[in-house]
Design a protein around this motif. Structure first.
Motif, PDB file in Angstrom:
ATOM      1  N   GLU A 118      -2.594 -44.885   8.243  1.00  0.00           N
ATOM      2  CA  GLU A 118      -4.129 -44.824   8.578  1.00  0.00           C
ATOM      3  C   GLU A 118      -4.120 -43.062   7.390  1.00  0.00           C
ATOM      4  O   GLU A 118      -5.037 -43.475   6.811  1.00  0.00           O
ATOM      5  CB  GLU A 118      -4.600 -45.038   9.910  1.00  0.00           C
ATOM      6  CG  GLU A 118      -6.378 -45.591   9.635  1.00  0.00           C
ATOM      7  CD  GLU A 118      -6.493 -45.175  11.160  1.00  0.00           C
ATOM      8  OE1 GLU A 118      -7.681 -44.695  11.347  1.00  0.00           O
ATOM      9  OE2 GLU A 118      -6.163 -46.321  12.119  1.00  0.00           O
ATOM     10  N   ALA A 119      -4.571 -42.489   7.997  1.00  0.00           N
ATOM     11  CA  ALA A 119      -4.426 -41.470   7.392  1.00  0.00           C
ATOM     12  C   ALA A 119      -3.899 -40.872   6.035  1.00  0.00           C
ATOM     13  O   ALA A 119      -5.012 -40.141   5.090  1.00  0.00           O
ATOM     14  CB  ALA A 119      -4.028 -39.312   8.587  1.00  0.00           C
ATOM     15  N   ILE A 120      -2.631 -41.223   5.689  1.00  0.00           N
ATOM     16  CA  ILE A 120      -2.109 -41.410   4.375  1.00  0.00           C
ATOM     17  C   ILE A 120      -3.259 -42.214   3.254  1.00  0.00           C
ATOM     18  O   ILE A 120      -3.434 -41.889   2.539  1.00  0.00           O
ATOM     19  CB  ILE A 120      -0.890 -41.803   4.951  1.00  0.00           C
ATOM     20  CG1 ILE A 120       0.081 -40.607   5.336  1.00  0.00           C
ATOM     21  CG2 ILE A 120      -0.133 -41.366   3.189  1.00  0.00           C
ATOM     22  CD1 ILE A 120       1.766 -40.837   6.194  1.00  0.00           C
ATOM     23  N   GLN A 121      -3.187 -43.643   4.209  1.00  0.00           N
ATOM     24  CA  GLN A 121      -3.874 -44.337   3.651  1.00  0.00           C
ATOM     25  C   GLN A 121      -5.435 -43.129   2.972  1.00  0.00           C
ATOM     26  O   GLN A 121      -6.153 -43.833   1.892  1.00  0.00           O
ATOM     27  CB  GLN A 121      -4.252 -45.162   4.080  1.00  0.00           C
ATOM     28  CG  GLN A 121      -5.066 -46.806   3.380  1.00  0.00           C
ATOM     29  CD  GLN A 121      -5.331 -47.996   3.821  1.00  0.00           C
ATOM     30  OE1 GLN A 121      -4.138 -48.454   4.767  1.00  0.00           O
ATOM     31  NE2 GLN A 121      -6.645 -48.547   3.963  1.00  0.00           N
ATOM     32  N   ILE A 157      -7.988 -39.584  -3.192  1.00  0.00           N
ATOM     33  CA  ILE A 157      -7.526 -38.829  -4.555  1.00  0.00           C
ATOM     34  C   ILE A 157      -8.206 -40.240  -5.947  1.00  0.00           C
ATOM     35  O   ILE A 157      -8.130 -40.268  -6.656  1.00  0.00           O
ATOM     36  CB  ILE A 157      -6.155 -39.026  -4.162  1.00  0.00           C
ATOM     37  CG1 ILE A 157      -5.785 -37.576  -3.247  1.00  0.00           C
ATOM     38  CG2 ILE A 157      -5.335 -38.486  -5.846  1.00  0.00           C
ATOM     39  CD1 ILE A 157      -6.102 -36.702  -4.024  1.00  0.00           C
ATOM     40  N   ILE A 158      -7.426 -41.806  -5.247  1.00  0.00           N
ATOM     41  CA  ILE A 158      -7.943 -42.680  -5.925  1.00  0.00           C
ATOM     42  C   ILE A 158      -9.342 -42.844  -6.142  1.00  0.00           C
ATOM     43  O   ILE A 158     -10.173 -42.960  -7.767  1.00  0.00           O
ATOM     44  CB  ILE A 158      -7.764 -44.157  -5.409  1.00  0.00           C
ATOM     45  CG1 ILE A 158      -5.466 -43.978  -5.241  1.00  0.00           C
ATOM     46  CG2 ILE A 158      -7.884 -45.384  -6.519  1.00  0.00           C
ATOM     47  CD1 ILE A 158      -5.555 -45.289  -5.134  1.00  0.00           C
ATOM     48  N   SER A 159     -10.044 -42.688  -5.588  1.00  0.00           N
ATOM     49  CA  SER A 159     -11.910 -43.124  -5.392  1.00  0.00           C
ATOM     50  C   SER A 159     -12.656 -41.386  -6.751  1.00  0.00           C
ATOM     51  O   SER A 159     -13.035 -41.841  -7.333  1.00  0.00           O
ATOM     52  CB  SER A 159     -12.708 -42.921  -4.581  1.00  0.00           C
ATOM     53  OG  SER A 159     -12.571 -41.818  -3.701  1.00  0.00           O
ATOM     54  N   LEU A 187       9.258 -47.551  -7.255  1.00  0.00           N
ATOM     55  CA  LEU A 187       8.491 -47.939  -8.112  1.00  0.00           C
ATOM     56  C   LEU A 187       7.520 -48.436  -7.491  1.00  0.00           C
ATOM     57  O   LEU A 187       6.070 -48.613  -7.833  1.00  0.00           O
ATOM     58  CB  LEU A 187       9.587 -48.707  -8.609  1.00  0.00           C
ATOM     59  CG  LEU A 187       8.942 -49.506  -9.899  1.00  0.00           C
ATOM     60  CD1 LEU A 187       8.458 -48.789 -11.439  1.00  0.00           C
ATOM     61  CD2 LEU A 187      10.345 -50.884 -10.403  1.00  0.00           C
ATOM     62  N   ALA A 188       7.654 -49.325  -6.161  1.00  0.00           N
ATOM     63  CA  ALA A 188       6.526 -50.214  -5.986  1.00  0.00           C
ATOM     64  C   ALA A 188       5.094 -49.154  -5.334  1.00  0.00           C
ATOM     65  O   ALA A 188       3.887 -49.891  -5.250  1.00  0.00           O
ATOM     66  CB  ALA A 188       6.960 -50.554  -5.076  1.00  0.00           C
ATOM     67  N   TRP A 189       5.253 -48.179  -5.148  1.00  0.00           N
ATOM     68  CA  TRP A 189       3.619 -46.793  -4.475  1.00  0.00           C
ATOM     69  C   TRP A 189       4.067 -46.482  -5.957  1.00  0.00           C
ATOM     70  O   TRP A 189       2.464 -46.748  -5.994  1.00  0.00           O
ATOM     71  CB  TRP A 189       5.125 -45.558  -3.960  1.00  0.00           C
ATOM     72  CG  TRP A 189       4.325 -44.368  -3.669  1.00  0.00           C
ATOM     73  CD1 TRP A 189       3.555 -44.676  -2.102  1.00  0.00           C
ATOM     74  CD2 TRP A 189       3.623 -43.774  -4.532  1.00  0.00           C
ATOM     75  NE1 TRP A 189       1.832 -43.477  -2.543  1.00  0.00           N
ATOM     76  CE2 TRP A 189       2.150 -43.436  -3.728  1.00  0.00           C
ATOM     77  CE3 TRP A 189       3.361 -43.655  -5.674  1.00  0.00           C
ATOM     78  CZ2 TRP A 189       1.110 -42.163  -3.864  1.00  0.00           C
ATOM     79  CZ3 TRP A 189       2.877 -42.416  -6.415  1.00  0.00           C
ATOM     80  CH2 TRP A 189       1.469 -42.153  -5.547  1.00  0.00           C
ATOM     81  N   ARG A 190       4.442 -46.418  -6.889  1.00  0.00           N
ATOM     82  CA  ARG A 190       3.480 -45.639  -8.023  1.00  0.00           C
ATOM     83  C   ARG A 190       2.944 -46.356  -8.801  1.00  0.00           C
ATOM     84  O   ARG A 190       1.878 -47.186  -9.138  1.00  0.00           O
ATOM     85  CB  ARG A 190       4.529 -45.434  -9.061  1.00  0.00           C
ATOM     86  CG  ARG A 190       5.574 -44.059  -8.877  1.00  0.00           C
ATOM     87  CD  ARG A 190       6.382 -43.347 -10.086  1.00  0.00           C
ATOM     88  NE  ARG A 190       7.451 -44.666 -10.804  1.00  0.00           N
ATOM     89  CZ  ARG A 190       8.524 -44.577 -10.004  1.00  0.00           C
ATOM     90  NH1 ARG A 190       9.011 -43.878  -8.838  1.00  0.00           N
ATOM     91  NH2 ARG A 190       9.453 -45.306 -10.815  1.00  0.00           N
ATOM     92  N   ASN A 191       3.320 -48.090  -8.417  1.00  0.00           N
ATOM     93  CA  ASN A 191       2.837 -49.157  -9.113  1.00  0.00           C
ATOM     94  C   ASN A 191       1.512 -49.888  -8.244  1.00  0.00           C
ATOM     95  O   ASN A 191       0.932 -49.825  -8.948  1.00  0.00           O
ATOM     96  CB  ASN A 191       3.969 -50.695  -9.185  1.00  0.00           C
ATOM     97  CG  ASN A 191       4.570 -50.865 -10.443  1.00  0.00           C
ATOM     98  OD1 ASN A 191       4.565 -49.679 -11.126  1.00  0.00           O
ATOM     99  ND2 ASN A 191       5.607 -51.631  -9.935  1.00  0.00           N
ATOM    100  N   ALA A 192       1.135 -49.516  -7.278  1.00  0.00           N
ATOM    101  CA  ALA A 192       0.554 -49.814  -6.029  1.00  0.00           C
ATOM    102  C   ALA A 192      -0.147 -47.926  -6.541  1.00  0.00           C
ATOM    103  O   ALA A 192      -1.615 -49.459  -6.591  1.00  0.00           O
ATOM    104  CB  ALA A 192       0.811 -49.756  -4.876  1.00  0.00           C
ATOM    105  N   PHE A 193      -0.266 -47.260  -6.946  1.00  0.00           N
ATOM    106  CA  PHE A 193      -0.961 -46.550  -6.733  1.00  0.00           C
ATOM    107  C   PHE A 193      -1.798 -46.391  -8.442  1.00  0.00           C
ATOM    108  O   PHE A 193      -2.825 -46.330  -8.534  1.00  0.00           O
ATOM    109  CB  PHE A 193      -0.143 -45.279  -6.723  1.00  0.00           C
ATOM    110  CG  PHE A 193      -1.409 -43.502  -6.990  1.00  0.00           C
ATOM    111  CD1 PHE A 193      -1.845 -42.849  -5.988  1.00  0.00           C
ATOM    112  CD2 PHE A 193      -1.346 -43.514  -8.617  1.00  0.00           C
ATOM    113  CE1 PHE A 193      -2.668 -42.423  -6.347  1.00  0.00           C
ATOM    114  CE2 PHE A 193      -2.109 -42.037  -8.597  1.00  0.00           C
ATOM    115  CZ  PHE A 193      -2.919 -41.695  -8.098  1.00  0.00           C
TER     116      PHE A 193
END
Length: 181
Positions: A108-111, A117-119, A72-78
């Motif tokens: 770092e690579a995952i970020q 993707i977000i951009s 849930l925290a991952w989805r909220n951040a994304f």
């Protein structure tokens, strides 16, 4: 197999810790139940099954809750456009395999992957048919699978390996997912 708790059930059991990114608030949850703290403090040999059924059930529940909370925290951040927050849900040396984009090693690579993707305007991810399987005898590792959709894509989480951390939270160690549309 243990099904995830619903977001509503999970949210009602935890106190809120607010984080703000780019002016948008989202909630990350932290367990505060004394019973859950006691369960997580119980140590178990990595080479043995938990013999007591009540302890085993309690630890399985604690792991399932920690994984649901982390997911849930991952989805909220994304969904808030926070690639840093999404990346924080991975262990430092985690790896993700993303079809068709490739392999990303380390936080770092995952970020950087999530930032890209977000951009590009991807957001509003929702998981469907989510399941978690406890996959080790110490009840500290779970595998998650799900279908997912968002505003511009959909796909499958084939396997996300979540590991219970010493503080009682769960982080992703390894993830395999694909974009199908």
């Amino acid at each position: 197999m243990v099904a995830f708790l619903s977001n509503t059930d999970t949210s009602n059991r935890y106190t809120d810790q607010m984080q703000t990114n780019q002016g948008r608030d989202y909630k990350m949850k932290k367990a505060t139940s004394p019973m859950l703290d006691a369960i997580l403090a119980t140590s178990v040999s990595q080479h043995s099954l938990i013999a007591d059924p009540a302890t085993s059930a309690a630890r399985e529940t604690a792991l399932s809750i920690a994984v649901a909370e982390g997911s849930l925290a991952w989805r909220n951040a994304f969904n808030a456009g926070d690639a840093v927050g999404a990346a924080e849900m991975y262990e430092e040396d985690a790896i993700i395999v993303v079809k068709p984009f490739g392999v990303f090693k380390g936080r770092e690579a995952i970020q950087a992957f999530w930032t890209d993707i977000i951009s590009k305007g991807f957001n509003d991810v929702v998981y469907i048919n989510t399941t978690t399987h406890i996959i080790d005898q110490t009840l500290t590792v779970a595998s998650v699978s799900a279908d997912w959709k968002m505003n511009n894509a959909k796909g499958i989480i084939l396997d996300e390996l979540w590991v219970l951390q010493p503080d009682g939270t769960a982080l992703i160690r390894e993830g395999h997912f694909e974009i199908t549309k």
